[in-house]
Scaffold this active site. Structure first.
Site, short mmCIF file in Angstrom:
data_model
loop_
_atom_site.label_atom_id
_atom_site.label_comp_id
_atom_site.label_asym_id
_atom_site.label_seq_id
_atom_site.Cartn_x
_atom_site.Cartn_y
_atom_site.Cartn_z
N PRO A 10 -69.69 -11.92 -14.72
CA PRO A 10 -69.17 -11.13 -15.84
C PRO A 10 -67.89 -10.36 -15.53
O PRO A 10 -67.71 -9.84 -14.43
CB PRO A 10 -70.31 -10.17 -16.17
N ASN A 11 -67.05 -10.33 -16.53
CA ASN A 11 -65.80 -9.58 -16.58
C ASN A 11 -64.67 -10.17 -15.74
O ASN A 11 -63.54 -9.69 -15.81
CB ASN A 11 -66.02 -8.10 -16.22
N ARG A 18 -58.47 -5.82 -16.28
CA ARG A 18 -59.62 -5.00 -15.90
C ARG A 18 -59.31 -4.26 -14.60
O ARG A 18 -59.16 -4.87 -13.55
CB ARG A 18 -60.84 -5.89 -15.70
N TYR A 23 -58.82 -4.47 -8.90
CA TYR A 23 -58.86 -5.94 -8.85
C TYR A 23 -57.49 -6.60 -8.81
O TYR A 23 -57.41 -7.83 -8.70
CB TYR A 23 -59.66 -6.47 -10.05
N ASN A 74 -68.78 -15.63 -7.03
CA ASN A 74 -68.56 -14.20 -7.23
C ASN A 74 -69.51 -13.79 -8.35
O ASN A 74 -69.21 -13.98 -9.52
CB ASN A 74 -67.11 -13.89 -7.62
N ALA A 77 -71.12 -8.14 -11.32
CA ALA A 77 -72.16 -7.12 -11.45
C ALA A 77 -73.55 -7.65 -11.16
O ALA A 77 -74.43 -6.90 -10.72
CB ALA A 77 -72.11 -6.51 -12.85
N GLU A 98 -70.73 -16.22 -0.90
CA GLU A 98 -70.58 -15.10 -1.85
C GLU A 98 -69.22 -14.46 -1.61
O GLU A 98 -68.86 -14.19 -0.45
CB GLU A 98 -71.69 -14.07 -1.60
N HIS A 100 -66.16 -11.50 -3.04
CA HIS A 100 -65.81 -10.34 -3.87
C HIS A 100 -64.34 -10.04 -3.66
O HIS A 100 -63.84 -10.11 -2.52
CB HIS A 100 -66.66 -9.12 -3.51
N ARG A 107 -66.89 1.09 -2.21
CA ARG A 107 -66.87 1.56 -3.59
C ARG A 107 -68.09 2.41 -3.90
O ARG A 107 -68.74 2.93 -3.00
CB ARG A 107 -66.74 0.36 -4.53
#
Length: 145
Positions: A10-11, A18, A23, A74, A77, A98, A100, A107
Site C-alpha cells: 500500500p501507498n 508521499r 521516501y 516491499n 504497512a 523483503e 524497504h 523510524r
C-alpha cells in the site's frame, strides 16, 4: 531468463508525492524503470506490481509460490501487522527478499517490528530505491530454496 516478481504494498504507487522527506522524490514509474533496467543487466525478467489491497498481494505471493518465482517484496504497512501476508510469504518456494526504502528501525516504534522478516530469505532496508537494486542482485546470485 529467470522471472522475478517485484511486489509492492500500500501507498507505494504514490512515491514522489508521499512524504518525499522519507521516501524521496523519485516516482513509482522511476522505481519500475529502475527494476526493469537492473533486471535486464542481470539477465532477469522483472515484473513489477503494486497494490493497496492485502488480498491482491497475497494472491500474487501464492502465484509466486506456485510458480517457484523469486520475489522482491516491499510489504509497506503490511510489514508490521499482516499475519496473512506473513503466512503467504512462508509458503515461498524460491528466494524472497523483503525490502524497504526507508530504514524502519530508525523510524516510529510501531515500524520496528516486521512479521515478514522471519520467513523471508533476507531483508534490505534504508537505501532508498537502491534497496530494490541490491535485492535484485542478491536474487541473481542466490541458490534456489
Amino acid at each position: 531468463m529467470t522471472t522475478v516478481f517485484v511486489l509492492n504494498g500500500p501507498n507505494l504507487g504514490r512515491l514522489g508525492r508521499r512524504e518525499p522527506d522519507v521516501y524521496g522524490a523519485q516516482t513509482y514509474d522511476d522505481l519500475v524503470a529502475l527494476c526493469q533496467k537492473t533486471g535486464q543487466r542481470l539477465g532477469l525478467d522483472v515484473e513489477v506490481r503494486q497494490t493497496d489491497g492485502e488480498a491482491e498481494l497475497i494472491g500474487w505471493l501464492h502465484e509466486a509460490a506456485d510458480g517457484q518465482i523469486p520475489v522482491v517484496l516491499n510489504p509497506a504497512a503490511f510489514t508490521h501487522y499482516s499475519y496473512a501476508v506473513r503466512d503467504a510469504v512462508a509458503q515461498r518456494t524460491a528466494p524472497l527478499i523483503e525490502v524497504h526504502i526507508s530504514n524502519p528501525a530508525a523510524r516510529e516504534e510501531f515500524r520496528h517490528t516486521s512479521v515478514v522478516s522471519a520467513v523471508a530469505s533476507g531483508t534490505i532496508a534504508g537505501f532508498g530505491l537502491t534497496s530494490y537494486v541490491l535485492a535484485l542482485h542478491a536474487l541473481a546470485e542466490s541458490e534456489p530454496v
